[in-house]
Design a protein around this motif. Structure first.
Motif, mmCIF file in Angstrom:
data_model
loop_
_atom_site.group_PDB
_atom_site.id
_atom_site.type_symbol
_atom_site.label_atom_id
_atom_site.label_comp_id
_atom_site.label_asym_id
_atom_site.label_seq_id
_atom_site.Cartn_x
_atom_site.Cartn_y
_atom_site.Cartn_z
ATOM 1 N N CYS A 1 0.850 -1.178 0.000
ATOM 2 C CA CYS A 1 0.000 0.000 0.000
ATOM 3 C C CYS A 1 0.895 1.240 0.000
ATOM 4 C CB CYS A 1 -0.940 -0.018 1.212
ATOM 5 S SG CYS A 1 -2.408 1.033 1.038
ATOM 6 N N CYS A 2 0.307 2.434 0.117
ATOM 7 C CA CYS A 2 1.112 3.650 0.053
ATOM 8 C C CYS A 2 0.419 4.813 0.742
ATOM 9 C CB CYS A 2 1.421 4.003 -1.402
ATOM 10 S SG CYS A 2 -0.038 4.273 -2.427
ATOM 11 N N GLY A 3 1.204 5.836 1.062
ATOM 12 C CA GLY A 3 0.695 7.059 1.661
ATOM 13 C C GLY A 3 1.678 8.182 1.425
ATOM 14 N N ILE A 4 1.220 9.415 1.539
ATOM 15 C CA ILE A 4 2.067 10.585 1.303
ATOM 16 C C ILE A 4 2.602 11.096 2.635
ATOM 17 C CG2 ILE A 4 2.200 12.899 0.336
ATOM 18 C CD1 ILE A 4 1.657 10.817 -1.777
ATOM 19 N N TYR A 5 3.929 11.320 2.694
ATOM 20 C CA TYR A 5 4.564 11.865 3.889
ATOM 21 C C TYR A 5 5.614 12.881 3.480
ATOM 22 C CZ TYR A 5 7.095 12.077 8.348
ATOM 23 O OH TYR A 5 7.680 12.510 9.513
ATOM 24 N N ARG A 6 5.387 14.131 3.858
ATOM 25 C CA ARG A 6 6.331 15.215 3.549
ATOM 26 C C ARG A 6 6.673 15.256 2.062
ATOM 27 N NH1 ARG A 6 10.408 15.511 8.846
ATOM 28 N NH2 ARG A 6 8.746 15.655 10.410
ATOM 29 N N ASN A 7 5.612 15.213 1.251
ATOM 30 C CA ASN A 7 5.722 15.328 -0.207
ATOM 31 C C ASN A 7 6.477 14.174 -0.871
ATOM 32 O OD1 ASN A 7 4.287 17.813 -0.482
ATOM 33 N ND2 ASN A 7 6.092 18.888 0.289
ATOM 34 N N ARG A 8 6.517 13.030 -0.199
ATOM 35 C CA ARG A 8 7.080 11.830 -0.808
ATOM 36 C C ARG A 8 6.080 10.697 -0.658
ATOM 37 N NH1 ARG A 8 13.104 10.649 1.213
ATOM 38 N NH2 ARG A 8 13.116 9.354 -0.660
ATOM 39 N N LEU A 9 6.076 9.801 -1.616
ATOM 40 C CA LEU A 9 5.226 8.620 -1.531
ATOM 41 C C LEU A 9 5.975 7.531 -0.790
ATOM 42 C CD1 LEU A 9 2.401 7.585 -2.581
ATOM 43 C CD2 LEU A 9 3.709 6.339 -4.305
#
Length: 302
Positions: A275-283
């Motif tokens: 899965c994935c998520g956005i953190y500080r403008n990074r995937l």
């Protein structure tokens, strides 16, 4: 469509799994909420990158396969919404649950559990299911709309615009599942996001569909995804089974497949993406083995 090179991806952190079989993941603040098969959640600190979870707890929708394996909470994908339950600072988490390919009286076994995750004074977390959202494939489809899936949708929240998306495919995304002479495609179906005041069990039907677009694609082995702004990011692949890792990016405004990220398998050490998520403008993408990888900064259209 833009073809992007994911070979610059790197290991962000390693997580000590409290139980095997990591599945969905999303990020709130500096915490990664990592789900496991059956609906166990582990919370990790993305600043310290400690491999030890801050807390481990069952979701309200935890299910190890009762009354049948169809209802097992595979926790395949999850995404935080923008809605809060009462005064809880943590927004509700929308979790794709289920394992069976088929329906019961409420609709597809794959459904969405809306989880209210709270933190206690001692730092531990607990959860309760506030609402369950089902898609029931009964009734008349609107003109130009196809049935959203064959029974295994992923539920994603468009927080900026207040909509709900079902992400699925025309056929199963394993080799040999597409009939000879046919082409597979991904189906993105837009629905209204149910209000909590509508009750604990919500049945979405064909007449509720607001819009839809279909994108032909040969990328196989669906995993989990997220929506950020006007883009939907979805992960694919299982290297041990010969399915290379890839990420597709869909533009929800233009209703197109706008980017495809390739060359991920080697940089992910051959682990199965989940899965994935956005953190500080990074995937950030998590894997079944318990790792979290970061795509190279600036490598994706965010």
């Amino acid at each position: 469509m833009e073809i992007l090179d994911g070979s610059g991806s790197s290991l962000y952190m390693t997580c000590h799994r409290p139980v095997p079989n990591v599945q969905g993941m999303d990020i709130y603040g500096d915490w990664a909420f990592v789900l496991h098969d059956t609906g166990v959640c582990a919370v990790y600190d993305l600043i310290t990158r400690s491999p030890n979870p801050l807390s481990v707890f069952p979701l309200g929708s935890y299910n190890s396969g009762k009354p049948t394996r169809d209802y097992l909470n595979h926790a395949n994908s999850c995404m935080f919404g923008a809605v809060h339950w009462e005064d809880n600072p943590i927004p509700l988490l929308y979790v794709t649950v289920g394992a069976g390919i088929g329906c019961d009286e409420d609709g597809y076994f794959y459904r969405c559990a809306v989880e209210n995750i709270q933190q206690r004074e001692d730092g531990s977390f607990f959860a309760q299911t506030i609402q369950t959202i089902c898609y029931k494939p009964e009734g008349q489809l609107p003109p130009g709309i196809v049935q959203p899936c064959w029974g295994s949708p992923c539920f994603l929240v468009d927080n900026d615009n207040g909509y709900f998306y079902l992400f699925s495919a025309r056929y199963r995304t394993k080799r040999g599942c597409v009939p000879e002479g046919k082409e597979n495609a991904y189906i993105l179906t837009k629905l209204p996001l149910p209000n909590l005041a509508q009750g604990g069990m919500i049945h979405l039907r064909p007449e509720d569909i607001l819009d839809q677009f279909v994108v032909p694609s040969d990328v196989l082995f669906t995993q989990g995804g997220t929506i950020y702004g006007e883009k939907l990011y979805y992960t694919f692949g299982y290297p041990k089974g010969g399915y290379p890792l890839q990420i597709l990016v869909f533009d929800l405004t233009s209703k197109t497949l706008c980017a495809q990220v390739e060359n991920l398998t080697e940089s992910f050490r051959g682990e199965e993406i989940e899965c994935c998520g956005i953190y500080r403008n990074r995937l950030l993408c998590n894997t079944c083995d318990g790792s979290i990888f970061a795509l190279e900064e600036g490598s994706l259209p965010l």
